[in-house]
Enzyme design. Structure first.
Site, PDB file in Angstrom:
ATOM      1  N   LYS A 150      32.196  50.475  32.641  1.00  0.00           N
ATOM      2  CA  LYS A 150      31.122  49.050  33.281  1.00  0.00           C
ATOM      3  C   LYS A 150      31.025  48.407  32.303  1.00  0.00           C
ATOM      4  O   LYS A 150      30.691  48.853  31.220  1.00  0.00           O
ATOM      5  CB  LYS A 150      29.770  49.587  34.025  1.00  0.00           C
ATOM      6  CG  LYS A 150      29.763  50.939  35.332  1.00  0.00           C
ATOM      7  CD  LYS A 150      28.772  51.485  35.486  1.00  0.00           C
ATOM      8  CE  LYS A 150      28.428  51.915  34.577  1.00  0.00           C
ATOM      9  NZ  LYS A 150      28.595  53.409  34.418  1.00  0.00           N
ATOM     10  N   ALA A 253      20.365  44.235  46.863  1.00  0.00           N
ATOM     11  CA  ALA A 253      21.106  42.868  47.658  1.00  0.00           C
ATOM     12  C   ALA A 253      20.858  41.440  46.173  1.00  0.00           C
ATOM     13  O   ALA A 253      20.850  42.070  45.617  1.00  0.00           O
ATOM     14  CB  ALA A 253      19.990  42.416  48.926  1.00  0.00           C
ATOM     15  N   GLY A 258      29.379  39.752  41.486  1.00  0.00           N
ATOM     16  CA  GLY A 258      31.036  39.090  40.602  1.00  0.00           C
ATOM     17  C   GLY A 258      31.648  39.548  39.104  1.00  0.00           C
ATOM     18  O   GLY A 258      31.700  40.766  39.524  1.00  0.00           O
ATOM     19  N   CYS A 261      35.858  41.650  37.996  1.00  0.00           N
ATOM     20  CA  CYS A 261      36.823  42.690  38.461  1.00  0.00           C
ATOM     21  C   CYS A 261      36.854  43.055  40.067  1.00  0.00           C
ATOM     22  O   CYS A 261      37.572  42.811  40.963  1.00  0.00           O
ATOM     23  CB  CYS A 261      36.337  44.784  38.086  1.00  0.00           C
ATOM     24  SG  CYS A 261      36.866  44.257  36.438  1.00  0.00           S
ATOM     25  N   LYS A 321      26.373  40.321  35.199  1.00  0.00           N
ATOM     26  CA  LYS A 321      25.100  41.553  34.786  1.00  0.00           C
ATOM     27  C   LYS A 321      24.456  41.399  33.660  1.00  0.00           C
ATOM     28  O   LYS A 321      25.393  40.790  32.514  1.00  0.00           O
ATOM     29  CB  LYS A 321      25.886  42.733  35.604  1.00  0.00           C
ATOM     30  CG  LYS A 321      26.649  43.038  34.550  1.00  0.00           C
ATOM     31  CD  LYS A 321      27.056  44.824  35.081  1.00  0.00           C
ATOM     32  CE  LYS A 321      28.157  45.050  34.414  1.00  0.00           C
ATOM     33  NZ  LYS A 321      28.501  46.162  34.411  1.00  0.00           N
TER      34      LYS A 321
HETATM   35  P1  NAD Z   1      39.449  40.544  29.294  1.00  0.00           P
HETATM   36  O1  NAD Z   1      40.676  39.117  29.902  1.00  0.00           O
HETATM   37  O2  NAD Z   1      38.917  40.558  28.131  1.00  0.00           O
HETATM   38  O3  NAD Z   1      40.991  40.838  27.984  1.00  0.00           O
HETATM   39  C1  NAD Z   1      42.631  40.498  28.012  1.00  0.00           C
HETATM   40  C2  NAD Z   1      43.359  40.800  26.693  1.00  0.00           C
HETATM   41  O4  NAD Z   1      44.641  40.742  26.367  1.00  0.00           O
HETATM   42  C3  NAD Z   1      42.893  39.380  25.900  1.00  0.00           C
HETATM   43  O5  NAD Z   1      42.529  39.348  24.310  1.00  0.00           O
HETATM   44  C4  NAD Z   1      44.141  38.635  25.048  1.00  0.00           C
HETATM   45  O6  NAD Z   1      44.376  37.488  24.565  1.00  0.00           O
HETATM   46  C5  NAD Z   1      45.096  39.872  26.159  1.00  0.00           C
HETATM   47  N1  NAD Z   1      46.439  39.829  25.662  1.00  0.00           N
HETATM   48  C6  NAD Z   1      47.187  39.582  26.532  1.00  0.00           C
HETATM   49  N2  NAD Z   1      48.585  39.449  26.777  1.00  0.00           N
HETATM   50  C7  NAD Z   1      48.499  39.899  25.409  1.00  0.00           C
HETATM   51  C8  NAD Z   1      49.752  40.813  24.991  1.00  0.00           C
HETATM   52  N3  NAD Z   1      51.234  40.653  25.589  1.00  0.00           N
HETATM   53  N4  NAD Z   1      49.605  41.362  23.681  1.00  0.00           N
HETATM   54  C9  NAD Z   1      48.347  41.494  23.542  1.00  0.00           C
HETATM   55  N5  NAD Z   1      47.562  41.056  24.288  1.00  0.00           N
HETATM   56  C10 NAD Z   1      47.464  40.404  25.474  1.00  0.00           C
HETATM   57  O7  NAD Z   1      40.056  41.829  30.080  1.00  0.00           O
HETATM   58  P2  NAD Z   1      39.440  42.303  30.237  1.00  0.00           P
HETATM   59  O8  NAD Z   1      38.320  42.190  30.407  1.00  0.00           O
HETATM   60  O9  NAD Z   1      39.777  43.725  29.620  1.00  0.00           O
HETATM   61  O10 NAD Z   1      40.555  43.504  31.503  1.00  0.00           O
HETATM   62  C11 NAD Z   1      41.280  43.925  30.829  1.00  0.00           C
HETATM   63  C12 NAD Z   1      42.203  44.626  32.407  1.00  0.00           C
HETATM   64  O11 NAD Z   1      41.349  45.652  32.795  1.00  0.00           O
HETATM   65  C13 NAD Z   1      42.384  44.131  33.639  1.00  0.00           C
HETATM   66  O12 NAD Z   1      43.261  44.515  34.332  1.00  0.00           O
HETATM   67  C14 NAD Z   1      41.302  44.089  34.058  1.00  0.00           C
HETATM   68  O13 NAD Z   1      40.925  44.042  35.561  1.00  0.00           O
HETATM   69  C15 NAD Z   1      40.756  45.448  33.515  1.00  0.00           C
HETATM   70  N6  NAD Z   1      39.314  46.385  33.873  1.00  0.00           N
HETATM   71  C16 NAD Z   1      38.453  45.565  32.979  1.00  0.00           C
HETATM   72  C17 NAD Z   1      37.096  46.261  32.629  1.00  0.00           C
HETATM   73  C18 NAD Z   1      35.895  45.737  33.187  1.00  0.00           C
HETATM   74  O14 NAD Z   1      34.774  45.114  32.936  1.00  0.00           O
HETATM   75  N7  NAD Z   1      36.238  44.135  32.320  1.00  0.00           N
HETATM   76  C19 NAD Z   1      36.529  47.861  33.975  1.00  0.00           C
HETATM   77  C20 NAD Z   1      37.966  48.274  34.155  1.00  0.00           C
HETATM   78  C21 NAD Z   1      39.217  47.713  34.557  1.00  0.00           C
END
Ligand code: NAD
Length: 436
Positions: A150, A253, A258, A261, A321
């Protein structure tokens, strides 16, 4: 163990720093040169409590390195985590182009018996797609290990996860052993790993997020009913959530969920189901209810003010959040766009996300550094994000600062009777009942 993490976002950076802190040698690779330069200088490109200390400690100990050089990083790694973004396409499906590019980028450099782990949230079938893409490598192992952290509590979630879901080919004893050794330090008090096949792991992640989103959307609908029938959402939530079968979490509520995810994962799950001839009605409606709920704060402002045209509206909170600087899909964005479209001016404060708001709105809103500068001369103050520092404000100061004493409490953190006794016109969400 030698670990490579592709992506330095919220998931990648926490994962990399977390594994480095357990004694592994971790290389963080990103295509974003600017982010890598920042990290090399010891700057953390995102706000996540406790992450700066964790990153700096491991960077200084040389267990955590940052680079844009993919070839050498992959060649020396036993395990490669993919944590790149998987945003929504216009049709609601997941955009897997980042995952595909990452797979193509690592393929030529993978060492023998490399274990490639998909940590990004991806639709069911992506593990198979990744295997096909990496099929030219004779000994690669491809796993699914969806992330459940989270934002705002990610460092702690890494160290103490509720569970670690790993989707793996049942015959892949080598990769199972590697993952067991990697996660062993997080399983000393109890075994947290839940083993399953890759398709089930992929589905588990999207279903978990959709179920949480569903609870929020249902409570938002109940809040609207509370306002009509003279009931109080606080009381209903407490009464319902104290049933051990239901539990108290994700029953609040508000202005709609947002973040990067829930909105995309609910839509992506619906899309995947539909491509397989299954309609997930509950998930579809969860999303629709959420879109409708995004309009609730603007509607309360319309009810409280003679007109929005020319009004000055103060917002406390723009992050989706508290304890994060992430504004992706934040309900604040919808509210701000609506207010601007209706001719209001908007002034925003957020303890961590102000810079993102400035970039996003390019001068169309005023972003202030001091929370009490936002309500100065404003026609209303809207609490959008329940940061701790907004929870017990100086109401006398607010009363003096505001041109009209209008408070819209989008998170039900203030006490209605208290606010009204101080002369405010107060509206929360679903607060139609009497104080008992
Ligand atoms: P983000 O957008 O913060 O970070 C993604 C990063 O990947 C960026 O820095 C981008 O430049 C980099 N990137 C893109 N292509 C690349 C490549 N080919 N090689 C190396 N780096 C590359 O994303 P995030 O919030 O960390 O989420 C990543 C994944 O995890 C998503 O699928 C998301 O749904 C999932 N996820 C996110 C959360 C969350 O709370 N943010 C929680 C659980 C799962």
């Amino acid at each position: 163990m030698n670990v490579c993490v592709l992506g330095t976002g919220y998931v990648g950076l926490v994962t990399a720093a977390g594994f480095a802190d357990l004694g592994n040698h971790v290389i963080e690779v990103d295509v974003d040169q600017h982010k890598i330069e920042q990290l090399k200088r010891g700057e953390i490109p995102i706000f996540e409590p406790g992450l700066d200390t964790l990153v700096q400690r491991n960077h200084q100990a040389k267990r955590l390195r940052f680079t844009t050089e993919i070839a050498a990083s992959i060649a020396q790694s036993d395990v490669v985590f993919i944590t790149v973004g998987t945003p929504a396409n216009f049709d609601g499906s997941a955009d897997l182009s980042g995952v595909d590019r990452a797979a193509d980028g690592i393929l030529p450099h993978l060492r023998e018996n490399a274990v490639v782990v998909m940590k990004s949230t991806v639709p069911v079938g992506t593990n198979r797609r990744l295997r096909e893409r990496l099929a030219a490598h004779p000994t690669v192992h491809v796993l699914s290990n969806p992330e459940f952290l989270k934002e705002g509590a990610a460092v702690d979630d890494f160290a103490r996860p509720d569970r670690i879901v790993i989707g793996i080919d049942p015959s892949d004893a080598y990769a199972k052993d590697v993952m067991q050794r990697l996660y062993h330090p997080l399983c000393l008090d109890r075994d947290r790993i839940v083993w399953m096949d890759p398709a089930s792991a992929e589905l588990t992640k999207q279903v978990a997020n959709t179920m949480l989103a569903m609870r929020v959307s249902f409570m938002n609908e109940v809040a609207a009913l509370c306002e009509k029938v003279g009931a109080d959402i606080h009381s209903v939530r407490t009464g319902v959530g104290s049933d051990a079968r239901i539990g108290p979490k994700f029953l609040y509520a508000g202005p709609g969920y947002g973040g990067s995810c829930f909105p995309k994962d609910v839509q992506a799950l619906c899309f995947t189901a539909e491509t397989h001839g299954v309609t997930l009605d509950l998930a579809r409606v969860t999303h629709q209810v959420n879109l409708r709920q995004r309009g609730v704060l603007a509607e309360k402002l319309r009810q409280s003010l003679p007109t929005l045209k020319g009004a000055r509206i103060a917002l406390w909170g723009v992050a989706f959040k508290p304890k994060t600087d992430d504004i992706r899909e934040s309900p604040a964005l919808t509210l701000i766009e609506t207010l601007l479209a209706e001719g209001a001016t908007v002034v925003v404060h957020d303890p961590a996300a102000g810079e993102h708001a400035k970039l996003r709105f390019e001068g169309r809103v005023t972003v202030v550094d001091d929370a009490y500068d936002a309500p100065e001369g404003a026609d209303a103050l809207v609490l959008v994000t329940e940061w701790p520092e907004y929870r017990n404000p100086d109401f006398d100061r607010l009363r003096t600062a505001l041109k009209r004493p209008v408070l819209i409490d989008g998170r039900n953190v203030w006490t209605a009777d208290d606010a009204r006794a101080r002369g405010f016109t107060y509206q929360g969400i679903g607060q139609g009942g009497l104080t008992v």
